[in-house]
Design an enzyme around this catalytic site. Structure first.
Site, PDB file in Angstrom:
ATOM      1  N   HIS A 103      -0.118   4.664   7.039  1.00  0.00           N
ATOM      2  CA  HIS A 103       0.388   5.384   5.871  1.00  0.00           C
ATOM      3  C   HIS A 103       0.660   6.851   6.196  1.00  0.00           C
ATOM      4  CE1 HIS A 103      -2.480   2.177   4.517  1.00  0.00           C
ATOM      5  NE2 HIS A 103      -1.354   1.785   3.944  1.00  0.00           N
ATOM      6  N   ASP A 109      -3.157   8.039   8.125  1.00  0.00           N
ATOM      7  CA  ASP A 109      -4.262   7.243   8.663  1.00  0.00           C
ATOM      8  C   ASP A 109      -3.838   6.155   9.644  1.00  0.00           C
ATOM      9  OD1 ASP A 109      -3.011   5.501   6.986  1.00  0.00           O
ATOM     10  OD2 ASP A 109      -4.732   5.067   5.716  1.00  0.00           O
ATOM     11  N   SER A 124       0.800  -1.225   0.000  1.00  0.00           N
ATOM     12  CA  SER A 124       0.000   0.000   0.000  1.00  0.00           C
ATOM     13  C   SER A 124       0.832   1.273   0.000  1.00  0.00           C
ATOM     14  CB  SER A 124      -0.941   0.019   1.211  1.00  0.00           C
ATOM     15  OG  SER A 124      -0.207  -0.104   2.415  1.00  0.00           O
TER      16      SER A 124
END
Length: 355
Positions: free
Chosen positions: A324, A321, A35
């Site tokens: 990240h 978040d 991610s």
């Protein structure tokens, strides 16, 4: 008259930074990872609400990225005069893929997904698009793009490859559920990354980036988890980061660097670059105000995830978040990688500065 026109055309192209792709440092970029660099592969499997805060800073809408804006890979592509990498799972028939493709998939691991099934006290990864699966997608792309093996090797010789960051989800799976077994998985993860890098070399890659891991003990999500191991002052460094988690990241990075050095010995004609994500990010936590961040918000997340309350100014936060970072943080990390000193050896000189 013709000479005067030629002069002005040349001037305009050089002044405004307009470049012919034939003169760019790299013809294409190919990326593998999770991610941290996924630009839409996982998002292609579900619909993100239009009011989501993800992508709000730069794209003004959800962009398939796990941040409020651009990622490290986006800044690198821009610096080298290339477009944002299209996610492999979103490619359409006839789409131009000559400038590169992104195979990174959020939630993926370096180890095969099956390694995590039926294991007690080990967290199962969120995705089965492991590094091995991403390499299979790459080979599918190769077979559908190149007319011959010779064409592919010539193409890849002029391209930049990034293998990661990958492995963070492998480490987190063990940190979250089985702290004591962390060191046991590190050699396996490093071996998987090394194997993937070797595969790309055999495919014709001659310039490959292998990033290390971040100072995970400074991340908001793992800091929340760290309280379960004892909230004693001595467990944290002077910047508020959890020492044990950062020590784990350093241990992983040391093993990865050792493996990279072995690869360099085995393939002396291939440029293998180590991206020091750890120190490129750690400096932001150590001197936040120097990079434009609010010191009081250094270890806090701007957003708690999709459809949650978002801070008023993400650019003042390092963390987006939990797992990240914000676009502002990724920009500073990318600058340290492209412009130095956190790439070893350095990349080719970039065509454009990261603003």
């Amino acid at each position: 008259m013709n000479i005067l026109i030629l002069f002005w055309v040349t001037f305009v192209y050089s002044f405004f930074g307009v470049s012919n792709s034939n003169h760019l440092p790299y013809d294409a970029i190919f990326n593998f990872g999770d991610s941290i660099s996924d630009t839409g592969n996982q998002a292609s499997f579900y619909t993100v609400p239009g009011n989501s805060s993800y992508g709000s800073t730069y794209f003004k809408q959800p962009s398939g990225r796990f941040s409020d804006g651009r990622l490290i890979i986006d800044f690198i592509a821009e610096a080298y005069g290339l477009p944002f990498l299209p996610a492999y799972k979103t490619l359409t028939k006839g789409q131009d893929v000559t400038k590169g493709v992104n195979f990174a998939f959020a939630g993926s691991t370096a180890l095969n997904y099956n390694n995590y099934l039926n294991k007690s006290r080990i967290l199962v990864p969120a995705s089965n698009y492991s590094l091995g699966v991403q390499l299979k997608m790459f080979k599918e792309f190769r077979n559908s793009t190149c007319k011959s093996k010779k064409d592919c090797r010539s193409y890849f010789k002029k391209s930049l490859f990034l293998v990661g960051e990958i492995g963070g989800n492998d480490l987190s799976s063990h940190i979250s559920q089985n702290f004591s077994n962390f060191r046991n998985v590190v050699p396996l993860v490093v071996a998987a990354i090394t194997k993937a890098t070797t595969t790309l070399i055999k495919e014709g890659a001659v310039e490959i980036v292998v990033p290390g891991n971040f100072p995970i003990g400074c991340g908001a999500s793992l800091l929340a988890l760290a309280t379960g191991y004892g909230n004693k002052t001595e467990n944290y460094d002077e910047f508020g980061c959890f020492k044990a988690f950062n020590t784990m990241a350093e241990y992983f990075n040391d093993k990865l660097i050792y493996s990279i050095n072995t690869l360099r010995e085995n393939y002396p004609n291939v440029k293998i670059i180590y991206f020091d994500y750890y120190n490129a990010a750690k400096r932001l936590y150590e001197a936040p105000e120097q990079y434009g961040f609010d010191k009081s918000k250094t270890l806090k997340a701007c957003c708690g995830g999709p459809n949650t309350t978002v801070c008023s100014d993400p650019s003042k936060y390092i963390n987006w978040d939990g797992p990240h970072l914000t676009e502002a943080a990724y920009r500073q990390i990318a600058k340290g990688l492209v412009e130095g000193p956190f790439a070893n050896p350095p990349l080719k000189p970039a065509s454009f500065k990261i603003a």
